[in-house]
Write an enzyme that holds these catalytic residues in place. Structure first.
Site, mmCIF file in Angstrom:
data_model
loop_
_atom_site.group_PDB
_atom_site.id
_atom_site.type_symbol
_atom_site.label_atom_id
_atom_site.label_comp_id
_atom_site.label_asym_id
_atom_site.label_seq_id
_atom_site.Cartn_x
_atom_site.Cartn_y
_atom_site.Cartn_z
ATOM 1 N N ASP A 149 0.865 -1.186 0.000
ATOM 2 C CA ASP A 149 0.000 0.000 0.000
ATOM 3 C C ASP A 149 0.898 1.231 0.000
ATOM 4 O O ASP A 149 1.412 1.646 1.048
ATOM 5 C CB ASP A 149 -0.900 -0.035 1.242
ATOM 6 C CG ASP A 149 -1.841 1.166 1.325
ATOM 7 O OD1 ASP A 149 -1.773 2.055 0.458
ATOM 8 O OD2 ASP A 149 -2.640 1.219 2.281
ATOM 9 N N HIS A 150 1.094 1.825 -1.185
ATOM 10 C CA HIS A 150 2.004 2.963 -1.339
ATOM 11 C C HIS A 150 1.305 4.116 -2.051
ATOM 12 O O HIS A 150 0.436 3.898 -2.897
ATOM 13 C CB HIS A 150 3.233 2.558 -2.156
ATOM 14 C CG HIS A 150 4.361 2.040 -1.343
ATOM 15 N ND1 HIS A 150 5.617 2.596 -1.360
ATOM 16 C CD2 HIS A 150 4.432 1.025 -0.453
ATOM 17 C CE1 HIS A 150 6.413 1.941 -0.532
ATOM 18 N NE2 HIS A 150 5.707 0.968 0.023
ATOM 19 N N THR B 279 3.658 1.367 10.904
ATOM 20 C CA THR B 279 3.845 2.784 11.208
ATOM 21 C C THR B 279 4.174 3.620 9.981
ATOM 22 O O THR B 279 4.203 4.844 10.071
ATOM 23 C CB THR B 279 4.963 2.966 12.249
ATOM 24 O OG1 THR B 279 6.164 2.352 11.764
ATOM 25 C CG2 THR B 279 4.573 2.334 13.577
ATOM 26 N N GLY B 280 4.435 2.992 8.837
ATOM 27 C CA GLY B 280 4.563 3.723 7.591
ATOM 28 C C GLY B 280 5.929 4.332 7.347
ATOM 29 O O GLY B 280 6.870 4.175 8.125
ATOM 30 N N GLU B 281 6.002 5.043 6.226
ATOM 31 C CA GLU B 281 7.224 5.733 5.817
ATOM 32 C C GLU B 281 6.884 7.155 5.391
ATOM 33 O O GLU B 281 5.814 7.405 4.826
ATOM 34 C CB GLU B 281 7.891 5.021 4.624
ATOM 35 C CG GLU B 281 8.211 3.572 4.853
ATOM 36 C CD GLU B 281 7.090 2.642 4.404
ATOM 37 O OE1 GLU B 281 6.164 3.097 3.686
ATOM 38 O OE2 GLU B 281 7.117 1.473 4.802
ATOM 39 N N ASN C 63 5.432 7.931 1.826
ATOM 40 C CA ASN C 63 4.015 7.862 1.496
ATOM 41 C C ASN C 63 3.151 8.774 2.354
ATOM 42 O O ASN C 63 2.077 9.198 1.916
ATOM 43 C CB ASN C 63 3.518 6.421 1.680
ATOM 44 C CG ASN C 63 4.241 5.454 0.784
ATOM 45 O OD1 ASN C 63 4.260 5.610 -0.430
ATOM 46 N ND2 ASN C 63 4.870 4.455 1.378
ATOM 47 N N ALA D 221 10.577 -2.740 19.467
ATOM 48 C CA ALA D 221 9.421 -2.024 20.017
ATOM 49 C C ALA D 221 8.166 -2.285 19.200
ATOM 50 O O ALA D 221 7.078 -2.511 19.749
ATOM 51 C CB ALA D 221 9.711 -0.525 20.090
ATOM 52 N N ALA D 222 8.285 -2.268 17.876
ATOM 53 C CA ALA D 222 7.126 -2.521 17.026
ATOM 54 C C ALA D 222 6.667 -3.969 17.159
ATOM 55 O O ALA D 222 5.457 -4.256 17.122
ATOM 56 C CB ALA D 222 7.468 -2.208 15.574
#
Length: 317
Positions: free
Chosen positions: A37-38, A104-106, A109, A175-176
């Site tokens: 999903d980008h 948590t994404g980048e 995006n 942590a994630a």
């Protein structure tokens, strides 16, 4: 028993091509699908980023395979209440065959609306609250929520699957992974990260676990390495760069440091030696993952699917 799926790369292919690959994957013996999903590709050379929810609608009509996002960021670019509606609709289209993978994404995006890109600890906090909102909406009840990061007012999902869509949480660091153990219905990551999988289980995580690898099938191994250098050198960037660089041009600048020799000498399966591909998938299996997903880099998709149908998947049982 570990099952093997195909990873659809939205960064590298348009929606029609992705649907065709899904059909080919099913015919080749793959058992499930992941789809990225980008909003942007990692590099302009990849050249695509179709809207994942539209593509999933097409996949629902094209194949009987289970589908999961790998992964959606429900915390910055799209409000979690909207992600909840999208995922619930996918669950209705793919009854019992859709899972929502989240992470948590980048910045690549998520920065596009001009929002600040938070540090990692804040992104994890946002993800946890976003999952709380999504799960509340999956109940079908009227929801109001006022949290630290999100507000939802008088919202209700009217189109729902018979059972709530499972939510898998990605982890690429401790942590994630511990957050995934606390809030996820499953755990996803990249590569044979057995240590992260053990951390997930020891922290109380349950549900299916999946990892993915990229390969480049080609009759010429040197050409395969050149293909990876041209289209996916970002895979060889270290540390947190993938989460922090905001534009494809920045990835292009950073990947000037990646060499063909580095790719050829690495662990990515290249070329048409079935043993090389089998070893890479078996390493993920032996690390303990329930599902292993493979993504082909390069133009010979027909050759790849035939190679896996006849030489690789049968050897893995």
């Amino acid at each position: 028993m570990t099952s093997y799926g195909y990873f659809l790369a939205s960064e590298d292919h348009g929606p029609r091509a992705l649907v065709g690959q899904a059909r080919a994957a099913e015919s080749a013996g793959f058992r499930s699908l992941w789809i990225s999903d980008h909003y942007h590709p990692w590099l302009d050379a990849q050249g695509n980023s179709p809207f994942v929810w539209t593509t999933i609608g097409a996949l629902a009509q094209a194949t009987e395979l289970p589908v999961a996002t790998a992964v959606t960021c429900p915390s910055v670019r799209v409000h979690p209440a909207v992600i909840a509606q999208a995922a619930a609709t996918c669950g209705a289209l793919l009854p019992g065959r859709f899972r929502l993978g989240v992470g948590t994404g980048e910045a690549l995006n998520e920065h596009i609306l001009g929002d600040a890109w938070p540090e990692a600890s804040v992104r994890l906090e946002m993800l946890e609250e976003a999952v709380e909102v999504i799960r509340a909406l999956f109940t079908g009840n009227r929801i109001s929520h006022r949290g630290r990061h999100y507000t939802v007012e008088n919202a209700r999902l009217y189109t729902l699957p018979d059972e709530p869509v499972p939510i898998d949480v990605s982890g690429y660091a401790p942590a994630a992974t511990e957050l995934a153990a606390r809030i996820g219905d499953g755990f996803v990551t990249m590569g044979p990260e057995g240590e992260l999988l053990r951390r997930f289980r020891s922290a109380g995580g349950s549900g299916p676990t999946g990892c993915a690898i990229k390969v480049c099938y080609d009759a010429d191994r040197d050409r395969a390495a050149r293909t990876v250098l041209q289209r996916w050198p970002n895979l060889f960037l270290p540390g947190e760069l993938a989460a922090l660089l905001p534009e494809p041009k920045h990835f292009e600048q950073a990947t000037q440091l990646v060499t063909e020799q580095q790719i050829a000498g690495g662990s990515m399966p290249l070329g048409d030696d079935p043993e090389e591909h089998i070893r890479a998938l078996a390493e993920c299996r032996d690390a303990g993952f329930d599902e292993v997903y493979v993504s082909q880099i390069g133009p010979d998709l027909d050759g790849f699917f035939d190679f896996y149908r006849t030489r690789v998947l049968p050897a893995l049982g």
